[in-house]
Design a protein around this motif. Structure first.
Motif, PDB file in Angstrom:
ATOM      1  N   ASN A   1       1.886   6.617  -6.856  1.00  0.00           N
ATOM      2  CA  ASN A   1       0.851   7.566  -7.293  1.00  0.00           C
ATOM      3  C   ASN A   1       1.289   9.009  -7.087  1.00  0.00           C
ATOM      4  O   ASN A   1       1.033   9.874  -7.933  1.00  0.00           O
ATOM      5  CB  ASN A   1      -0.462   7.299  -6.565  1.00  0.00           C
ATOM      6  CG  ASN A   1      -1.122   6.013  -7.005  1.00  0.00           C
ATOM      7  OD1 ASN A   1      -0.863   5.516  -8.097  1.00  0.00           O
ATOM      8  ND2 ASN A   1      -1.967   5.456  -6.148  1.00  0.00           N
ATOM      9  N   LEU A   2       1.932   9.282  -5.970  1.00  0.00           N
ATOM     10  CA  LEU A   2       2.418  10.639  -5.719  1.00  0.00           C
ATOM     11  C   LEU A   2       3.497  11.026  -6.725  1.00  0.00           C
ATOM     12  O   LEU A   2       3.511  12.148  -7.240  1.00  0.00           O
ATOM     13  CB  LEU A   2       2.953  10.756  -4.286  1.00  0.00           C
ATOM     14  CG  LEU A   2       1.883  10.699  -3.193  1.00  0.00           C
ATOM     15  CD1 LEU A   2       2.528  10.543  -1.820  1.00  0.00           C
ATOM     16  CD2 LEU A   2       1.001  11.923  -3.239  1.00  0.00           C
ATOM     17  N   ARG A   3       4.406  10.099  -7.028  1.00  0.00           N
ATOM     18  CA  ARG A   3       5.442  10.377  -8.030  1.00  0.00           C
ATOM     19  C   ARG A   3       4.809  10.620  -9.397  1.00  0.00           C
ATOM     20  O   ARG A   3       5.236  11.508 -10.144  1.00  0.00           O
ATOM     21  CB  ARG A   3       6.440   9.233  -8.084  1.00  0.00           C
ATOM     22  CG  ARG A   3       7.417   9.240  -6.936  1.00  0.00           C
ATOM     23  CD  ARG A   3       8.525   8.194  -7.135  1.00  0.00           C
ATOM     24  NE  ARG A   3       9.440   8.228  -6.005  1.00  0.00           N
ATOM     25  CZ  ARG A   3       9.377   7.385  -4.972  1.00  0.00           C
ATOM     26  NH1 ARG A   3       8.457   6.439  -4.930  1.00  0.00           N
ATOM     27  NH2 ARG A   3      10.236   7.488  -3.981  1.00  0.00           N
ATOM     28  N   ALA A   4       3.798   9.823  -9.728  1.00  0.00           N
ATOM     29  CA  ALA A   4       3.103   9.996 -11.005  1.00  0.00           C
ATOM     30  C   ALA A   4       2.423  11.357 -11.081  1.00  0.00           C
ATOM     31  O   ALA A   4       2.247  11.906 -12.177  1.00  0.00           O
ATOM     32  CB  ALA A   4       2.085   8.878 -11.199  1.00  0.00           C
ATOM     33  N   ALA A   5       2.065  11.912  -9.925  1.00  0.00           N
ATOM     34  CA  ALA A   5       1.449  13.236  -9.874  1.00  0.00           C
ATOM     35  C   ALA A   5       2.485  14.355  -9.914  1.00  0.00           C
ATOM     36  O   ALA A   5       2.153  15.530  -9.809  1.00  0.00           O
ATOM     37  CB  ALA A   5       0.593  13.362  -8.616  1.00  0.00           C
ATOM     38  N   GLY A   6       3.767  13.990 -10.055  1.00  0.00           N
ATOM     39  CA  GLY A   6       4.820  15.000 -10.161  1.00  0.00           C
ATOM     40  C   GLY A   6       5.441  15.392  -8.843  1.00  0.00           C
ATOM     41  O   GLY A   6       6.144  16.400  -8.758  1.00  0.00           O
TER      42      GLY A   6
ATOM     43  N   ARG B   1       0.833  -1.211   0.000  1.00  0.00           N
ATOM     44  CA  ARG B   1       0.000   0.000   0.000  1.00  0.00           C
ATOM     45  C   ARG B   1       0.866   1.258   0.000  1.00  0.00           C
ATOM     46  O   ARG B   1       0.576   2.229  -0.708  1.00  0.00           O
ATOM     47  CB  ARG B   1      -0.950  -0.006   1.201  1.00  0.00           C
ATOM     48  CG  ARG B   1      -2.059  -1.037   1.083  1.00  0.00           C
ATOM     49  CD  ARG B   1      -3.175  -0.828   2.094  1.00  0.00           C
ATOM     50  NE  ARG B   1      -2.747  -0.634   3.457  1.00  0.00           N
ATOM     51  CZ  ARG B   1      -2.663  -1.597   4.393  1.00  0.00           C
ATOM     52  NH1 ARG B   1      -2.983  -2.841   4.080  1.00  0.00           N
ATOM     53  NH2 ARG B   1      -2.278  -1.313   5.615  1.00  0.00           N
ATOM     54  N   VAL B   2       1.942   1.232   0.778  1.00  0.00           N
ATOM     55  CA  VAL B   2       2.852   2.380   0.826  1.00  0.00           C
ATOM     56  C   VAL B   2       3.505   2.577  -0.537  1.00  0.00           C
ATOM     57  O   VAL B   2       3.588   3.699  -1.047  1.00  0.00           O
ATOM     58  CB  VAL B   2       3.915   2.195   1.935  1.00  0.00           C
ATOM     59  CG1 VAL B   2       5.014   3.239   1.815  1.00  0.00           C
ATOM     60  CG2 VAL B   2       3.265   2.247   3.305  1.00  0.00           C
ATOM     61  N   ARG B   3       3.969   1.491  -1.154  1.00  0.00           N
ATOM     62  CA  ARG B   3       4.599   1.571  -2.471  1.00  0.00           C
ATOM     63  C   ARG B   3       3.618   2.144  -3.503  1.00  0.00           C
ATOM     64  O   ARG B   3       3.969   3.025  -4.295  1.00  0.00           O
ATOM     65  CB  ARG B   3       5.093   0.201  -2.923  1.00  0.00           C
ATOM     66  CG  ARG B   3       5.869   0.258  -4.231  1.00  0.00           C
ATOM     67  CD  ARG B   3       6.411  -1.095  -4.692  1.00  0.00           C
ATOM     68  NE  ARG B   3       7.189  -1.734  -3.646  1.00  0.00           N
ATOM     69  CZ  ARG B   3       6.802  -2.866  -3.006  1.00  0.00           C
ATOM     70  NH1 ARG B   3       5.656  -3.444  -3.314  1.00  0.00           N
ATOM     71  NH2 ARG B   3       7.559  -3.403  -2.069  1.00  0.00           N
ATOM     72  N   THR B   4       2.377   1.665  -3.469  1.00  0.00           N
ATOM     73  CA  THR B   4       1.364   2.161  -4.391  1.00  0.00           C
ATOM     74  C   THR B   4       1.116   3.652  -4.171  1.00  0.00           C
ATOM     75  O   THR B   4       1.044   4.437  -5.127  1.00  0.00           O
ATOM     76  CB  THR B   4       0.044   1.375  -4.222  1.00  0.00           C
ATOM     77  OG1 THR B   4       0.297  -0.004  -4.501  1.00  0.00           O
ATOM     78  CG2 THR B   4      -1.041   1.903  -5.140  1.00  0.00           C
ATOM     79  N   ARG B   5       0.985   4.048  -2.927  1.00  0.00           N
ATOM     80  CA  ARG B   5       0.757   5.466  -2.598  1.00  0.00           C
ATOM     81  C   ARG B   5       1.904   6.333  -3.099  1.00  0.00           C
ATOM     82  O   ARG B   5       1.692   7.379  -3.727  1.00  0.00           O
ATOM     83  CB  ARG B   5       0.586   5.616  -1.079  1.00  0.00           C
ATOM     84  CG  ARG B   5       0.485   7.026  -0.580  1.00  0.00           C
ATOM     85  CD  ARG B   5      -0.837   7.653  -0.945  1.00  0.00           C
ATOM     86  NE  ARG B   5      -0.915   8.978  -0.340  1.00  0.00           N
ATOM     87  CZ  ARG B   5      -1.510   9.994  -0.905  1.00  0.00           C
ATOM     88  NH1 ARG B   5      -2.128   9.847  -2.053  1.00  0.00           N
ATOM     89  NH2 ARG B   5      -1.539  11.164  -0.313  1.00  0.00           N
TER      90      ARG B   5
END
Length: 70
Positions: free
Chosen positions: A15-20, A8-12
């Protein structure tokens, strides 16, 4: 099956990295450290003592500006 905490932490984070966004580490004062409150009080007193001098300086500079514009 439910995802593990690390998944879950890795996914979060992904997602944050994908958001820039990127992770950073921030060091802040330890408010639990002995003497912290006393140091805050000391610094506040220094600011309080200098506030009157700074106000005098600002008043002087504002007066100079007013005189220049008149």
């Amino acid at each position: 099956m439910a995802a593990t905490v690390s998944e879950r932490v890795r996914t979060r984070r992904d997602n944050l990295r994908a958001a820039g966004l990127r992770p950073i580490q921030i060091w802040v004062p330890d408010t639990r450290r002995p003497g912290f409150a006393e140091e805050c009080a000391r610094q506040s007193e220094v600011i309080r003592q200098n506030a009157a001098v700074e106000k005098e300086d600002m008043d002087f500079m504002e007066k100079l500006i007013e005189d220049e514009w008149e």
